[in-house]
Design a protein around this motif. Structure first.
Motif, short mmCIF file in Angstrom:
data_model
loop_
_atom_site.label_atom_id
_atom_site.label_comp_id
_atom_site.label_asym_id
_atom_site.label_seq_id
_atom_site.Cartn_x
_atom_site.Cartn_y
_atom_site.Cartn_z
N SER A 8 1.20 -1.26 0.00
CA SER A 8 0.02 -0.04 -0.18
C SER A 8 0.73 1.32 0.19
O SER A 8 1.77 0.95 0.59
CB SER A 8 -1.10 -0.11 1.77
OG SER A 8 0.26 0.16 2.46
N VAL A 9 0.38 2.34 -0.61
CA VAL A 9 1.21 3.33 -0.66
C VAL A 9 0.10 4.58 0.23
O VAL A 9 -0.96 4.33 0.77
CB VAL A 9 0.75 4.28 -2.24
CG1 VAL A 9 1.30 5.55 -1.70
CG2 VAL A 9 1.83 3.37 -2.67
N GLN B 175 4.79 7.02 1.49
CA GLN B 175 5.73 5.31 1.48
C GLN B 175 5.25 4.83 1.38
O GLN B 175 3.88 4.81 1.53
CB GLN B 175 5.55 5.19 3.42
CG GLN B 175 5.29 5.80 4.15
CD GLN B 175 5.74 6.21 5.60
OE1 GLN B 175 6.88 6.51 5.54
NE2 GLN B 175 4.40 6.19 6.76
N TYR B 176 6.15 3.64 1.13
CA TYR B 176 5.39 2.05 0.25
C TYR B 176 4.63 1.60 1.71
O TYR B 176 6.01 1.43 2.94
CB TYR B 176 6.12 1.57 -0.01
CG TYR B 176 6.65 2.25 -1.41
CD1 TYR B 176 5.35 1.72 -2.56
CD2 TYR B 176 7.92 2.24 -1.12
CE1 TYR B 176 5.56 2.55 -3.48
CE2 TYR B 176 7.83 3.16 -2.79
CZ TYR B 176 6.89 3.00 -3.96
OH TYR B 176 7.51 4.38 -5.28
N GLN B 177 3.89 0.80 2.44
CA GLN B 177 3.95 0.03 3.30
C GLN B 177 3.91 -1.50 3.30
O GLN B 177 3.22 -2.22 2.03
CB GLN B 177 2.76 0.40 3.98
CG GLN B 177 3.06 1.95 4.60
CD GLN B 177 3.29 2.09 5.82
OE1 GLN B 177 3.75 0.95 6.89
NE2 GLN B 177 4.67 2.66 6.16
N ALA C 197 -1.55 -8.10 -2.82
CA ALA C 197 -3.48 -7.12 -3.01
C ALA C 197 -3.23 -6.02 -2.50
O ALA C 197 -2.29 -4.90 -2.16
CB ALA C 197 -3.98 -7.69 -1.83
N ILE C 198 -3.65 -5.28 -3.21
CA ILE C 198 -3.19 -3.45 -3.76
C ILE C 198 -4.83 -3.07 -3.34
O ILE C 198 -5.73 -3.29 -4.17
CB ILE C 198 -2.34 -3.36 -4.37
CG1 ILE C 198 -1.14 -3.79 -5.26
CG2 ILE C 198 -2.17 -1.68 -4.58
CD1 ILE C 198 -0.35 -4.23 -6.10
N LEU D 223 0.56 2.83 -7.87
CA LEU D 223 1.28 1.73 -8.42
C LEU D 223 1.43 1.86 -9.80
O LEU D 223 2.20 0.94 -10.17
CB LEU D 223 1.57 1.31 -7.62
CG LEU D 223 1.75 1.06 -5.72
CD1 LEU D 223 1.16 0.25 -4.66
CD2 LEU D 223 3.24 1.50 -5.88
N THR D 224 0.53 2.06 -10.33
CA THR D 224 0.62 2.38 -11.77
C THR D 224 2.41 2.29 -12.80
O THR D 224 2.01 2.63 -12.23
CB THR D 224 -1.23 2.72 -13.03
OG1 THR D 224 -2.18 2.39 -11.99
CG2 THR D 224 -0.84 2.66 -13.98
N GLY D 225 1.91 1.00 -13.14
CA GLY D 225 3.51 0.89 -13.60
C GLY D 225 4.44 0.75 -13.47
O GLY D 225 6.04 0.35 -13.45
N ALA D 226 4.33 0.12 -12.35
CA ALA D 226 5.38 -0.34 -11.07
C ALA D 226 5.91 -1.42 -11.38
O ALA D 226 4.99 -2.11 -11.58
CB ALA D 226 4.39 0.14 -9.60
#
Length: 113
Positions: free
Chosen positions: A35-36, A45-47, A69-70, A78-81
């Motif tokens: 998650s962001v 930040q990324y979690q 899961a996102i 996160l699209t394209g990550a």
């Protein structure tokens, strides 16, 4: 094997292997959550966490037995990550190569848009 994607988020082979290992001691159906959230030294930040199951509105990335899961709000960031797992001199960690990030901090866990 090619990377698996959901909503254009990719999971590398190394990340899939590590997630499978982490989930092997969890209850069946568990997922690795990415998650962001607001915060960190660069604004977002990324979690990373383990959940018992994906939420009904989650996007789920699957590869080689790994399930990530996102949530919908995080998916927008996160699209394209590409989610990877690295083991180098700095230690072991999940890293997100995010083309939407304008800049990121030195530790790689926070970013700005």
């Amino acid at each position: 094997m090619a990377e698996s994607t959901a909503g254009e988020v990719a999971l590398t082979e190394q990340a899939a292997k590590r997630i499978v290992a982490l989930l092997s001691s969890e209850s069946p159906g568990s997922v690795f959550r990415v998650s962001v959230e607001g915060g960190g030294c660069s604004g977002f930040q990324y979690q990373f966490a383990i959940d018992k199951a994906p939420a009904p509105d989650d996007a789920v990335v699957e590869r080689d037995g790994a399930r990530v899961a996102i949530d919908p709000a995080s998916l927008n960031f996160l699209t394209g990550a590409k989610i990877d797992f690295v083991d180098d001199l700095m230690g072991q960690s999940f890293r997100v190569d995010n083309p939407n990030a304008v800049s990121s901090c030195g530790c790689g866990t926070s970013f700005s848009l």
